[in-house]
Design a protein around this motif. Sequence first.
Motif, PDB file in Angstrom:
ATOM      1  N   ASN A 247       0.862  -1.178   0.000  1.00 49.83           N
ATOM      2  CA  ASN A 247       0.000   0.000   0.000  1.00 49.83           C
ATOM      3  C   ASN A 247       0.897   1.225   0.000  1.00 49.83           C
ATOM      4  O   ASN A 247       1.803   1.342   0.844  1.00 49.83           O
ATOM      5  N   GLY A 275     -10.134  -3.106  -0.664  1.00 51.21           N
ATOM      6  CA  GLY A 275      -9.322  -2.446   0.351  1.00 51.21           C
ATOM      7  C   GLY A 275      -8.640  -3.479   1.212  1.00 51.21           C
ATOM      8  O   GLY A 275      -9.163  -4.578   1.414  1.00 51.21           O
ATOM      9  N   GLU A 372     -12.775   9.091   7.572  1.00 51.66           N
ATOM     10  CA  GLU A 372     -12.454   8.152   6.511  1.00 51.66           C
ATOM     11  C   GLU A 372     -11.162   7.388   6.780  1.00 51.66           C
ATOM     12  O   GLU A 372     -10.239   7.896   7.404  1.00 51.66           O
ATOM     13  N   PRO A 374      -7.620   5.605   5.527  1.00 51.43           N
ATOM     14  CA  PRO A 374      -6.613   5.964   4.517  1.00 51.43           C
ATOM     15  C   PRO A 374      -6.927   5.265   3.195  1.00 51.43           C
ATOM     16  O   PRO A 374      -7.578   4.215   3.175  1.00 51.43           O
ATOM     17  N   PRO A 375      -6.492   5.830   2.090  1.00 51.21           N
ATOM     18  CA  PRO A 375      -6.757   5.208   0.783  1.00 51.21           C
ATOM     19  C   PRO A 375      -6.259   3.769   0.726  1.00 51.21           C
ATOM     20  O   PRO A 375      -5.138   3.466   1.150  1.00 51.21           O
ATOM     21  N   GLY A 376      -7.115   2.896   0.219  1.00 53.78           N
ATOM     22  CA  GLY A 376      -6.724   1.503   0.025  1.00 53.78           C
ATOM     23  C   GLY A 376      -6.834   0.629   1.249  1.00 53.78           C
ATOM     24  O   GLY A 376      -6.547  -0.567   1.191  1.00 53.78           O
TER      25      GLY A 376
END
Length: 408
Positions: A247, A275, A372, A374-376
């Motif tokens: 990631n 994810g 939210e 973290p991305p991924g």
Amino acid sequence: MEHIDITRYSINGFISHFLHALGSANSVCSSSRSSPWQLHLGLPDNATQVSSGDRTPLNDLPSLSEAEYHVVIGYGTPAQNLSVGFNTRDYGPTFLQCKPCGTACDVPAFDLSLSSSIAQVPCGSPDCPLKTCSGPNCTATTVNGNGVVLPSMTVVTDVITLPWSPPTTMRNVRANCLLMGARTSDSSSGILDLSRDIHSLASRAPLSPDTVAFSYCLPSLTETQGFLSIGAPRPEGNMTYTALRRNAVFPKSYLVRLVGLGLSIDGTDIPIPAGDALIAVGTTFTYMVYEPYAALRKYFRSQMAQYQLAPRLGVLDTCYDFTGLSDISVPTITLRFAGEVSPELGVGRKMYFHRRDNRSLGCLAFANPAYEFPPGVAVIIGTLAQEMTEVVYDVRAEKVGFVSNRCD
């Protein structure tokens, strides 16, 4: 072989402005098994053991610098024994509380002046993680309330000793020494880095076809013992692994694919959206993105309708009053990883009891944070879900395995 065991503690973690200075804000087994790199850590004389009743839910998604477990290591020549936490996430390198530390010296601190093998890391060296230095060495400063400039951190290398009989050493292990005006925020003397970073103990572990980078088993109670093994022998028997994933946000952390949650023996399943799942040893509860968490909560509440609901406890919003009950029935929850790896969670791994010696108040130990992910990343797997299980990090083969009921 002499064994020293991991014991559970309550730790708050390190202060975040050092992570900013580093530029890295994003940036333990049965006695029958022996290994020359196995730490079986025990309760240090200088630390306070915390009972189950002292554990409280976190109010937010845990920070990158929290830890819950201590191990004892030696640093320097002669070795100075220190009780430290350990972490697998890429929040930053190994930290130690060091002297001179002024008023911060309310925990045992490493004394640089007493070590004959210590070496300062030069500023500008590839081993210096600081963006800017104060002087020729890899050192940061801070200004106190009187306007006096004090050294707050210096980066060194020295010998680390893993204290069993006979002691085993690793040379040139890098550590960030917190100095005057800086301190840890808990009862520990530091945190060991077990991430994918090239300076971490996991990366420095001696590997062979018969060993893995490290493994650990987290104890479920302060009375039980776990272990941390570095360069551990590969567990024997029929063991299944799930692949490690990469990631970009957490390049030095360990992530896997959690494809779903199994909720009953009849095959009921909650899928996890795209994810990865981050494996954390500094997070008590398991955090999920909203959709699968909402489905889990709905199913869990429907199966627990016979019990009286209780007010939420911190981030935990599915709690029950079990006062006067001698027996409770809790729905099955199985973590379904890619590769057909599906450990089932026992009651103490899926429920958080405010007092483990009195199960009158219990909550589902899963939560959805208020902001939210973290991305991924879709899931952060906390320590409750890992308790009493040996988690095996075969980093060379890019995989992680799970063996149930391994702590003493």
